[in-house]
Design a protein around this motif. Structure first.
Motif, PDB file in Angstrom:
ATOM      1  N   ALA A 170      79.435  16.722  83.258  1.00 43.36           N
ATOM      2  CA  ALA A 170      79.588  17.710  84.337  1.00 43.36           C
ATOM      3  C   ALA A 170      80.142  17.028  85.580  1.00 43.36           C
ATOM      4  CB  ALA A 170      78.250  18.382  84.658  1.00 43.36           C
TER       5      ALA A 170
ATOM      6  N   GLY B 124      81.517  20.931  73.302  1.00 46.06           N
ATOM      7  CA  GLY B 124      81.623  21.213  74.728  1.00 46.06           C
ATOM      8  C   GLY B 124      82.868  22.022  75.062  1.00 46.06           C
TER       9      GLY B 124
ATOM     10  N   ARG C 104      75.541  21.374  82.818  1.00 43.16           N
ATOM     11  CA  ARG C 104      76.485  22.272  83.491  1.00 43.16           C
ATOM     12  C   ARG C 104      76.045  22.482  84.937  1.00 43.16           C
ATOM     13  NH1 ARG C 104      80.789  22.611  81.614  1.00 43.16           N
ATOM     14  NH2 ARG C 104      80.253  23.528  79.615  1.00 43.16           N
ATOM     15  N   TYR C 105      77.022  22.501  85.869  1.00 45.34           N
ATOM     16  CA  TYR C 105      76.735  22.792  87.272  1.00 45.34           C
ATOM     17  C   TYR C 105      76.970  24.274  87.529  1.00 45.34           C
ATOM     18  CZ  TYR C 105      76.875  22.682  92.351  1.00 45.34           C
ATOM     19  OH  TYR C 105      76.618  22.925  93.668  1.00 45.34           O
ATOM     20  N   ASP C 106      76.093  24.911  88.348  1.00 43.06           N
ATOM     21  CA  ASP C 106      76.166  26.368  88.516  1.00 43.06           C
ATOM     22  C   ASP C 106      76.796  26.841  89.823  1.00 43.06           C
ATOM     23  OD1 ASP C 106      74.238  25.837  90.438  1.00 43.06           O
ATOM     24  OD2 ASP C 106      72.655  27.002  89.479  1.00 43.06           O
TER      25      ASP C 106
ATOM     26  N   ALA D 173      84.944  23.968  78.665  1.00 43.45           N
ATOM     27  CA  ALA D 173      84.978  24.117  80.124  1.00 43.45           C
ATOM     28  C   ALA D 173      86.345  24.633  80.542  1.00 43.45           C
ATOM     29  CB  ALA D 173      84.699  22.776  80.811  1.00 43.45           C
TER      30      ALA D 173
ATOM     31  N   LEU E 142      73.293  27.897  80.974  1.00 42.49           N
ATOM     32  CA  LEU E 142      74.271  28.320  81.976  1.00 42.49           C
ATOM     33  C   LEU E 142      73.696  29.500  82.742  1.00 42.49           C
ATOM     34  CD1 LEU E 142      77.191  28.120  83.115  1.00 42.49           C
ATOM     35  CD2 LEU E 142      77.847  29.783  81.371  1.00 42.49           C
TER      36      LEU E 142
ATOM     37  N   ASP F 260      77.989  25.501  73.154  1.00 44.25           N
ATOM     38  CA  ASP F 260      78.137  25.346  74.602  1.00 44.25           C
ATOM     39  C   ASP F 260      78.689  26.646  75.172  1.00 44.25           C
ATOM     40  OD1 ASP F 260      77.990  24.120  77.067  1.00 44.25           O
ATOM     41  OD2 ASP F 260      79.892  23.050  76.869  1.00 44.25           O
TER      42      ASP F 260
ATOM     43  N   ALA G  75      80.724  28.732  78.587  1.00 45.19           N
ATOM     44  CA  ALA G  75      81.561  28.717  79.791  1.00 45.19           C
ATOM     45  C   ALA G  75      81.762  30.162  80.224  1.00 45.19           C
ATOM     46  CB  ALA G  75      82.899  28.042  79.520  1.00 45.19           C
TER      47      ALA G  75
ATOM     48  N   ASN H 142      74.000  19.187  76.439  1.00 48.55           N
ATOM     49  CA  ASN H 142      75.020  19.556  77.432  1.00 48.55           C
ATOM     50  C   ASN H 142      74.424  19.638  78.836  1.00 48.55           C
ATOM     51  OD1 ASN H 142      77.300  19.961  75.641  1.00 48.55           O
ATOM     52  ND2 ASN H 142      76.214  21.757  74.863  1.00 48.55           N
TER      53      ASN H 142
ATOM     54  N   GLY I 273      72.321  23.844  75.471  1.00 50.17           N
ATOM     55  CA  GLY I 273      72.852  23.934  76.823  1.00 50.17           C
ATOM     56  C   GLY I 273      72.403  25.193  77.516  1.00 50.17           C
TER      57      GLY I 273
ATOM     58  N   ASP J 282      84.303  18.371  80.798  1.00 49.96           N
ATOM     59  CA  ASP J 282      84.428  19.111  82.048  1.00 49.96           C
ATOM     60  C   ASP J 282      85.753  18.732  82.684  1.00 49.96           C
ATOM     61  OD1 ASP J 282      83.787  20.961  83.943  1.00 49.96           O
ATOM     62  OD2 ASP J 282      82.067  19.915  84.764  1.00 49.96           O
TER      63      ASP J 282
END
Length: 373
Positions: free
Chosen positions: A222, A118, A268-270, A120, A344, A71, A73, A266, A342, A164
């Motif tokens: 997320a 994961g 993820r919000y961008d 975050a 990103l 994952d 971050a 996974n 995942g 998250d």
């Protein structure tokens, strides 16, 4: 996979299983496969933009130095990309700036042990880590490692997976299976029973709470940008759902996106209106067939053909972007890609992780879009 290959594989399983093994199918107490909700759907959500050959457009970042970067971050202030590796290390990569040609440097940042999955960042710059064998771990800016939620809390973690953090510091994470561990996680998926949970950890009270149980291999997590809900993935059902953490619908669960073109890992919000969902494998006829027939799944496991089956179905992985409402927008995939866990977005690039590779992959989104690959 073509139909002859699918049914040829199934036939091979049947032929390989001797009579004594077939009898054991009815006596085994370790694995009890069940039908999945709604059976096995052949439907796949329509995606308006598809890039189906991303491997040739991908660049390897940190090659040979990142074993299983599961994952990702990103800390925009420092320009470091963080990932959890198979050897228990959290490593970080200093991303080069626009126009720079220097190779990115990889640094051993913090050893958390277990198998970090994961990761975050929290509001105080601490890194939260879901470790498959340890539970929930935090790493401070000083690199001090602290175990937050563990089995001593009276909660047995099989595969602490996605994580998250809300703006108030509340940590949301999943336990993919309380029955199986990471080494045996395919047995959970083949059994088709809901051993997964969505959980929360309150740093103010050090309390861990089970928010939802009865989930099918609960995976990525997320927070929504309005902080009102948590999106979580259920891998074998090819869907993501929304759990409301505040407001009139607090405690309710509703649909976010389903009939995905692969198995979600996974999410993820961008911060730019898109969620990115890693697809560890594409949808396949073999997988559909297995999900439809519980006894076939058991035959695959008992006849020691699980490794062969896993190899057949994990291709066609990738990353899917969806809107805030769960509408599929763009799919980045490749027929030869497997176990992509995942995605990103950082600037103009999409970085995608892997359960088994020794690097992170990067593709230029604008160049890919221009070519409509």
């Amino acid at each position: 996979m073509t139909k002859p290959t699918v049914f040829g594989f199934v036939l091979a399983v049947l032929v390989a299983a001797p009579a004594s093994v077939l009898v054991a199918l009815y006596r085994s107490e370790d694995l009890d496969p069940a039908p999945l909700p709604g059976g096995s759907s052949d439907q796949t959500s329509s995606v308006p933009e598809i890039h189906s050959c991303i491997l040739k457009a991908s660049e390897k970042v940190g090659e040979g130095l990142l074993p299983g970067p599961e994952d990702l971050a990103y800390d925009a202030a420092s320009g470091f990309l963080y990932t959890g590796c198979d050897d228990g290390w959290i490593r970080r990569i200093k991303l080069r700036k626009e126009g720079e040609t220097a190779k990115e440097g990889v640094e051993d940042w913090a050893y958390v042990g277990g198998r970090p999955l994961g990761i975050a960042f929290g509001p105080d710059k601490q890194l939260l880590v879901a470790s498959a064998y340890k539970g929930l771990v935090s790493v401070g800016e000083d690199r001090a490692v602290r175990l937050l939620a563990e089995e001593a809390d009276g909660l047995r973690f099989g595969v602490a997976d996605g994580v998250d953090v809300a703006s108030d510091g509340t940590v949301y994470f999943t336990d993919a299976s309380y029955k199986y561990n990471l080494a045996t996680h395919m047995l959970d998926i083949m059994e088709g029973r809901p051993h997964g949970r969505l959980m929360s950890f309150d740093p103010a009270t050090a309390r861990t709470e089970v928010l939802l149980s009865g989930l099918y291999f609960a995976n990525g997590v997320a927070m929504s940008p309005d902080q009102g809900s948590v999106i979580f993935c259920e891998t074998p059902l090819r869907r993501c759902r929304r759990y409301h953490v505040r407001g009139e619908k607090k405690g309710a669960v509703d649909h976010f996106v389903d009939s995905l073109p692969g198995l979600p890992d996974n999410i993820r919000y961008d911060d730019e209106g898109r969620f990115w969902i890693g697809l560890c494998a594409g949808k396949s006829k073999s997988w559909d067939l297995m999900l439809r027939y519980p006894m076939l799944r058991k035959m695959v496991v008992v006849s020691s053909k699980l490794a062969d089956f896993s190899h057949h179905v994990r291709k066609g992985a990738g990353v899917l972007s969806v809107s805030l409402e769960g509408e599929p927008l763009a799919l980045y995939t490749d027929r030869e890609l497997s176990l992509s866990t995942g995605g990103l977005r950082v600037g103009r690039h999409l970085y995608y992780a892997s359960l088994v590779k020794s690097y992170i992959s990067r593709i230029p989104l604008d160049e890919l879009a221009a070519g409509k690959q």
